[in-house]
Design a protein around this motif. Structure first.
Motif, PDB file in Angstrom:
ATOM      1  N   TRP A 382      39.765  28.465  47.303  1.00  0.00           N
ATOM      2  CA  TRP A 382      39.438  27.458  48.317  1.00  0.00           C
ATOM      3  C   TRP A 382      38.098  27.675  49.031  1.00  0.00           C
ATOM      4  O   TRP A 382      37.384  26.695  49.304  1.00  0.00           O
ATOM      5  CB  TRP A 382      40.578  27.381  49.342  1.00  0.00           C
ATOM      6  CG  TRP A 382      41.875  27.103  48.657  1.00  0.00           C
ATOM      7  CD1 TRP A 382      42.899  27.971  48.432  1.00  0.00           C
ATOM      8  CD2 TRP A 382      42.278  25.870  48.046  1.00  0.00           C
ATOM      9  NE1 TRP A 382      43.909  27.361  47.726  1.00  0.00           N
ATOM     10  CE2 TRP A 382      43.555  26.076  47.471  1.00  0.00           C
ATOM     11  CE3 TRP A 382      41.673  24.615  47.920  1.00  0.00           C
ATOM     12  CZ2 TRP A 382      44.234  25.076  46.796  1.00  0.00           C
ATOM     13  CZ3 TRP A 382      42.348  23.620  47.249  1.00  0.00           C
ATOM     14  CH2 TRP A 382      43.620  23.854  46.696  1.00  0.00           C
ATOM     15  N   LEU A 385      34.921  25.951  47.096  1.00  0.00           N
ATOM     16  CA  LEU A 385      34.919  24.600  46.555  1.00  0.00           C
ATOM     17  C   LEU A 385      33.856  23.687  47.167  1.00  0.00           C
ATOM     18  O   LEU A 385      33.322  22.815  46.479  1.00  0.00           O
ATOM     19  CB  LEU A 385      36.307  23.970  46.705  1.00  0.00           C
ATOM     20  CG  LEU A 385      37.416  24.650  45.894  1.00  0.00           C
ATOM     21  CD1 LEU A 385      38.742  23.917  46.077  1.00  0.00           C
ATOM     22  CD2 LEU A 385      37.061  24.733  44.416  1.00  0.00           C
ATOM     23  N   SER A 412      45.183  20.159  42.901  1.00  0.00           N
ATOM     24  CA  SER A 412      44.783  20.133  44.307  1.00  0.00           C
ATOM     25  C   SER A 412      43.307  20.470  44.482  1.00  0.00           C
ATOM     26  O   SER A 412      42.587  19.806  45.233  1.00  0.00           O
ATOM     27  CB  SER A 412      45.636  21.118  45.120  1.00  0.00           C
ATOM     28  OG  SER A 412      46.998  20.791  45.032  1.00  0.00           O
ATOM     29  N   ASP A 413      42.840  21.505  43.791  1.00  0.00           N
ATOM     30  CA  ASP A 413      41.452  21.931  43.942  1.00  0.00           C
ATOM     31  C   ASP A 413      40.491  20.910  43.339  1.00  0.00           C
ATOM     32  O   ASP A 413      39.476  20.558  43.945  1.00  0.00           O
ATOM     33  CB  ASP A 413      41.244  23.314  43.325  1.00  0.00           C
ATOM     34  CG  ASP A 413      41.780  23.413  41.902  1.00  0.00           C
ATOM     35  OD1 ASP A 413      42.722  22.687  41.565  1.00  0.00           O
ATOM     36  OD2 ASP A 413      41.260  24.231  41.115  1.00  0.00           O
ATOM     37  N   HIS A 456      48.110  30.979  50.400  1.00  0.00           N
ATOM     38  CA  HIS A 456      47.173  30.177  51.193  1.00  0.00           C
ATOM     39  C   HIS A 456      47.536  28.696  51.191  1.00  0.00           C
ATOM     40  O   HIS A 456      46.701  27.819  50.957  1.00  0.00           O
ATOM     41  CB  HIS A 456      45.744  30.393  50.695  1.00  0.00           C
ATOM     42  CG  HIS A 456      45.354  31.836  50.656  1.00  0.00           C
ATOM     43  ND1 HIS A 456      45.154  32.577  51.799  1.00  0.00           N
ATOM     44  CD2 HIS A 456      45.184  32.698  49.617  1.00  0.00           C
ATOM     45  CE1 HIS A 456      44.862  33.829  51.470  1.00  0.00           C
ATOM     46  NE2 HIS A 456      44.889  33.930  50.151  1.00  0.00           N
ATOM     47  N   LEU A 459      45.634  25.983  53.311  1.00  0.00           N
ATOM     48  CA  LEU A 459      44.464  25.338  52.718  1.00  0.00           C
ATOM     49  C   LEU A 459      44.874  24.321  51.664  1.00  0.00           C
ATOM     50  O   LEU A 459      44.345  23.209  51.610  1.00  0.00           O
ATOM     51  CB  LEU A 459      43.559  26.414  52.087  1.00  0.00           C
ATOM     52  CG  LEU A 459      42.706  27.194  53.082  1.00  0.00           C
ATOM     53  CD1 LEU A 459      42.264  28.521  52.495  1.00  0.00           C
ATOM     54  CD2 LEU A 459      41.497  26.372  53.492  1.00  0.00           C
ATOM     55  N   GLN A 460      45.829  24.705  50.840  1.00  0.00           N
ATOM     56  CA  GLN A 460      46.213  23.830  49.733  1.00  0.00           C
ATOM     57  C   GLN A 460      46.828  22.531  50.226  1.00  0.00           C
ATOM     58  O   GLN A 460      46.477  21.442  49.756  1.00  0.00           O
ATOM     59  CB  GLN A 460      47.188  24.545  48.810  1.00  0.00           C
ATOM     60  CG  GLN A 460      47.605  23.685  47.624  1.00  0.00           C
ATOM     61  CD  GLN A 460      47.938  24.498  46.401  1.00  0.00           C
ATOM     62  OE1 GLN A 460      47.884  25.705  46.421  1.00  0.00           O
ATOM     63  NE2 GLN A 460      48.280  23.831  45.330  1.00  0.00           N
ATOM     64  N   ALA A 463      44.205  20.369  51.768  1.00  0.00           N
ATOM     65  CA  ALA A 463      43.396  19.759  50.702  1.00  0.00           C
ATOM     66  C   ALA A 463      44.127  18.597  50.058  1.00  0.00           C
ATOM     67  O   ALA A 463      43.521  17.556  49.751  1.00  0.00           O
ATOM     68  CB  ALA A 463      43.043  20.819  49.659  1.00  0.00           C
ATOM     69  N   TYR A 792      40.311  22.274  57.455  1.00  0.00           N
ATOM     70  CA  TYR A 792      40.151  22.964  56.165  1.00  0.00           C
ATOM     71  C   TYR A 792      39.029  24.004  56.209  1.00  0.00           C
ATOM     72  O   TYR A 792      39.227  25.172  55.846  1.00  0.00           O
ATOM     73  CB  TYR A 792      39.870  21.945  55.062  1.00  0.00           C
ATOM     74  CG  TYR A 792      39.622  22.588  53.715  1.00  0.00           C
ATOM     75  CD1 TYR A 792      40.672  22.851  52.843  1.00  0.00           C
ATOM     76  CD2 TYR A 792      38.334  22.972  53.318  1.00  0.00           C
ATOM     77  CE1 TYR A 792      40.454  23.461  51.610  1.00  0.00           C
ATOM     78  CE2 TYR A 792      38.107  23.580  52.090  1.00  0.00           C
ATOM     79  CZ  TYR A 792      39.172  23.823  51.256  1.00  0.00           C
ATOM     80  OH  TYR A 792      38.948  24.447  50.048  1.00  0.00           O
ATOM     81  N   ALA A 796      39.004  28.029  55.339  1.00  0.00           N
ATOM     82  CA  ALA A 796      38.328  28.475  54.118  1.00  0.00           C
ATOM     83  C   ALA A 796      37.322  29.573  54.434  1.00  0.00           C
ATOM     84  O   ALA A 796      37.206  30.566  53.701  1.00  0.00           O
ATOM     85  CB  ALA A 796      37.640  27.288  53.445  1.00  0.00           C
TER      86      ALA A 796
END
Length: 806
Positions: A382, A385, A412-413, A456, A459-460, A463, A792, A796
């Motif tokens: 994360w 990105l 997701s990413d 994590h 964050l995911q 996102a 986010y 990150a």
């Protein structure tokens, strides 16, 4: 109040409700999920000697059927009821049967309190609510139509055309003037100055092409059309041009949704496509089975080939050969310098079997070379990105000599990167989730702080919220991926309302009735995965080599186990070695069933054989567990475990070699968003047994062309397989019947041609919708940017600081 609850309270069954609630209060468990609630109700009916009719058909049983969760708080009982798909209600039941509704905000507070993270003295927690932004746009009413967004959107747009024809004719006129390629104007030129003039010229052009032979090439009358104001893009023959003009003429005079979709789908507006997939090892050889690397690589590579073919076909049909127009497709992924003998350290790699499709690899910036030079888990990438997206923008502009027309995110990413790119480039964004981790890991949002160091999720999940709301349209492989089944919540539905204690509350995370959702299942590569009966298409050398590898070869470096009796029917499975894929669960099922062991050999193709060869914690745990189970159940001589990485062509032939011996394929995942391996096994002719949790429910028709299994019920799995084996012995043709029905199912429904034709049509329709409603989207996009920068990005950066010290 819920009609379900009121129906119970209006009868004598309210006594049973009180007794059942009292029974639950004495339980040690204070948070019950649906299966546990149903089990507890079954025990109640048994203990109180209730009739079968009461257990299955009473008003109370109907209420219990729709209860998804029960939370016990002091003396009250909180029931979360899902009376129908995509709708949830919550009520507090007191001891005296007083019922109080609970608001979404109160329910989120209650969940925080359950895990001791409710701190009212600290002030209100940050709330995320996307619902106001969806008030601007049309929404679907009937849950049955969720996932058919483009059909709804076409009807909505055409009705607007009918209500205010002048405004919408202006929209179509201005939209047609937008299109160009490489400096050449497409569709209409400056000789057509208004919507009224467009309507008149369309009728003149129809008269002109009507005088031409139907198969006349576009070049023969190109300049006559140009004088009327029409540039290339209408068709490659007189007949095709006439069809396109007739659709537009009908759309102007009497708009309807079929005409709108037919016309917009014909406009040449997509030439350059980017598919984003940063995590894992993305390559064409030597990557499958590595951590984070599996079905998505197969899916994307097959999709790219079909996309390029369909784009070229569409552009040729539009008559753009006269301009020498060719499509270009790029897969954007991460460059891994320490590539472990793969090509993942190569910046640009041509995709086999394509004219102009490439894998473009962009490195993560070198914040810590110990990490950025190597593979990084999808749970850890994360912090990289945002800079990855910025660097990728420069690379993409150079490769395309401009900007792409469509960006498709994966996982997701990839979806987050797609959002960042689409926002900067102002192009259409499509999301494909494949699988959302929130559904895989039970209570992953509620206990996120305990899991944060490993996964994590803060964050995911942030996102996911950003990307799914920013996307112009979302493709899912199945309906239930969006909103589940009557018994289970869908992956996207799980984002509707949830808490991340101490971080934020999601009051409304996604509008499930938005027309952005579309079910477009993937296909299967028919040149690689085809029926075992097509002997003429199979290579004898490959078949013999793989048969030896599967059954007899002695190679301790990549094979564990020998088979005592080669005449037993092969029971086969192939997947990554991670917890969700549940191959260890299949081994335990096999180990517990002496009947299966007597009739089958278990053959697995899965990951690595040694823990020291892996850097993935889940894979290491599964390797250790697999060896332990083999010893525990003394499966030596009955199991073969191959740690080989197969090429795609070898993978197809492996299925066929198993089918040669009338084997079966078992997919025991705890959850499977779709299941490409299921399509692969079915189309090659293997009778397939697959998890009932997720996409396989929509692929397989149970007992007709395959079988459902519950991966958590090991005895039941064994019974289902044994019942199949019994039928094969009783009817020598039964295996062949199921085999052929599986093949027929795939060819009728799951092809890449169907998929990419639909995908490109969707991209054009949503491009038109985005153009006509741009001002309404901007409000939401600003809100999304705020979440990115305020929620986010700080987290990150926090994770990046941790990486810098490693």
């Amino acid at each position: 109040m819920s009609d379900l609850i009121q129906a119970v309270l209006n009868t004598e069954e309210k006594t049973d409700l009180r007794q059942f609630a009292s029974l639950l209060r004495t339980s040690d468990k204070k948070y019950l999920l649906r299966n546990e609630i149903l089990h507890a109700f079954g025990e109640y009916c048994q203990n109180y000697e209730k009739s079968e009719q009461f257990h299955t058909s009473s008003r109370l049983s109907k209420l219990i059927y729709y209860v998804q969760e029960i939370i016990l708080v002091n003396e009250s009982l909180c029931m979360i009821i899902r009376p129908r798909i995509a709708r949830q209600e919550a009520y507090r039941l007191l001891e005296d049967l007083t019922i109080e509704p609970i608001t979404p905000e109160e329910l989120l507070d209650l969940r925080d309190r359950f895990v001791n993270h409710y701190h009212p003295q600290d002030g209100d927690i940050f709330e995320i609510d996307f619902q106001p932004f969806y008030d601007y746009s049309p929404t679907i009413r009937d849950p049955k139509n969720i996932g058919k967004g483009v059909e709804f959107l076409n009807r909505f747009l055409s009705s607007k055309l009918f209500q205010d024809s002048s405004q919408w004719e202006d929209s179509i006129f201005n939209f047609l003037r937008l299109h160009c390629y490489g400096g050449s104007q497409l569709m209409i030129n400056e000789r057509i100055q208004s919507r009224q003039q467009l309507s008149d010229r369309v009728k003149q052009a129809l008269s002109l092409v009507g005088d031409q032979p139907a198969d006349s090439p576009y070049q023969t009358f190109r300049f006559d059309l140009q004088n009327l104001g029409f540039e290339p893009g209408w068709g490659n023959t007189a007949h095709r041009v006439q069809e396109t003009l007739e659709v537009l003429d009908r759309l102007i005079d009497s708009p309807d949704h079929q005409a709108l979709e037919a016309f917009i789908s014909r406009i040449p507006m997509i030439f350059k496509v980017v598919l984003v997939s940063p995590h894992g090892w993305f390559g064409q050889e030597g990557v499958l089975g590595r951590p984070d690397t599996g079905g998505q690589v197969v899916y994307i590579l097959d999709q790219v080939k079909s996309l390029e073919q369909q784009l070229q076909e569409d552009l040729n049909l539009a008559g753009l050969e006269v301009l020498g127009v060719n499509p270009k497709v790029m897969v954007l992924t991460r460059l891994i310098p320490n590539s472990d003998s793969t090509l993942c350290n190569q910046r640009l790699e041509k995709i086999y079997g394509t004219k102009d499709a490439w894998i473009l690899r962009v490195p993560f910036r070198e914040f810590n070379s110990k990490l950025t030079q190597n593979w990084i888990s999808r749970f850890e990438i994360w912090p990289y990105l945002e800079t990855f997206a910025l660097d990728a923008e420069t690379e993409l502009r150079a490769e395309f000599q401009g900007i792409p027309d469509l960006i498709i995110g994966n996982y997701s990413d990839g979806n987050l990167v797609a959002f960042l790119l689409a926002r900067r480039l102002k192009v259409t964004q499509c999301n494909v989730a494949h699988a959302l981790e929130k559904s895989k890991y039970l209570f992953s949002n509620l206990y996120w702080q305990d899991l944060e160091n490993s996964y994590h999720f803060s964050l995911q999940f942030t996102a996911d919220l950003i990307a799914m709301n920013a996307a112009n349209f979302i493709i899912s492989s199945t309906y239930q991926e969006i909103v589940g089944t009557p018994e289970s919540v869908g992956q996207y539905e799980s984002y509707k309302s949830f808490t991340m204690p101490d971080l934020y509350h999601v009051v409304s995370g996604i509008e499930l009735f938005s027309p952005k959702f579309n079910v477009v299942p993937p296909g299967v590569n028919e040149s690689v995965f085809f029926p075992y009966t097509r002997q003429g298409d199979r290579l004898l050398g490959d078949r013999d080599r793989l048969e030896e590898m599967l059954f007899t070869q002695d190679d301790p470096s990549q094979i564990f186990g020998t088979l005592d009796d080669l005449n037993k029917r092969p029971l086969f499975s192939m997947a990554r070695l991670d917890r969700i894929k549940n191959l260890t669960g299949l081994v335990e099922t096999f180990g517990k069933s002496t009947a299966l062991q007597e009739r089958c050999n278990l053959i697995l193709i899965a990951g690595k054989l040694r823990t020291e060869d892996s850097t993935d914690s889940e894979e290491i745990n599964e390797i250790q567990k697999l060896y332990q189970l083999i010893d525990q159940y003394n499966l030596h001589g009955k199991i073969r475990w191959l740690g080989a990485r197969l090429s795609k062509s070898d993978t197809g032939e492996v299925y066929r070699v198993i089918a040669d011996r009338q084997g079966i394929f078992v997919q025991p995942a705890l959850f499977e968003a779709f299941g490409l391996t299921i399509l692969e096994s079915m189309v090659t002719g293997l009778p397939t047994f697959a998890t009932r949790f997720g996409g396989p429910l929509e692929i397989i028709q149970n007992t007709v062309n395959g079988f459902y299994i519950n991966p958590t019920e090991q005895e039941e799995i064994a019974e289902i397989i044994i019942e199949f084996l019994d039928k094969c012995e009783q009817n020598s043709n039964y295996w062949n019947e199921i085999s052929q029905r599986g093949i027929d199912r795939v060819y009728s429904t799951y092809t890449w041609k169907i998929h990419t034709t639909r995908l490109l049509s969707l991209a054009k329709i949503y491009g038109f919708w985005n153009y006509t409603s741009q001002e309404n989207r901007e409000d939401m996009l600003r809100y999304i940017e705020s979440l990115f920068y305020l929620l986010y990005k700080p987290r990150a950066q926090q994770l990046m600081q941790d990486h810098l010290t490693r």
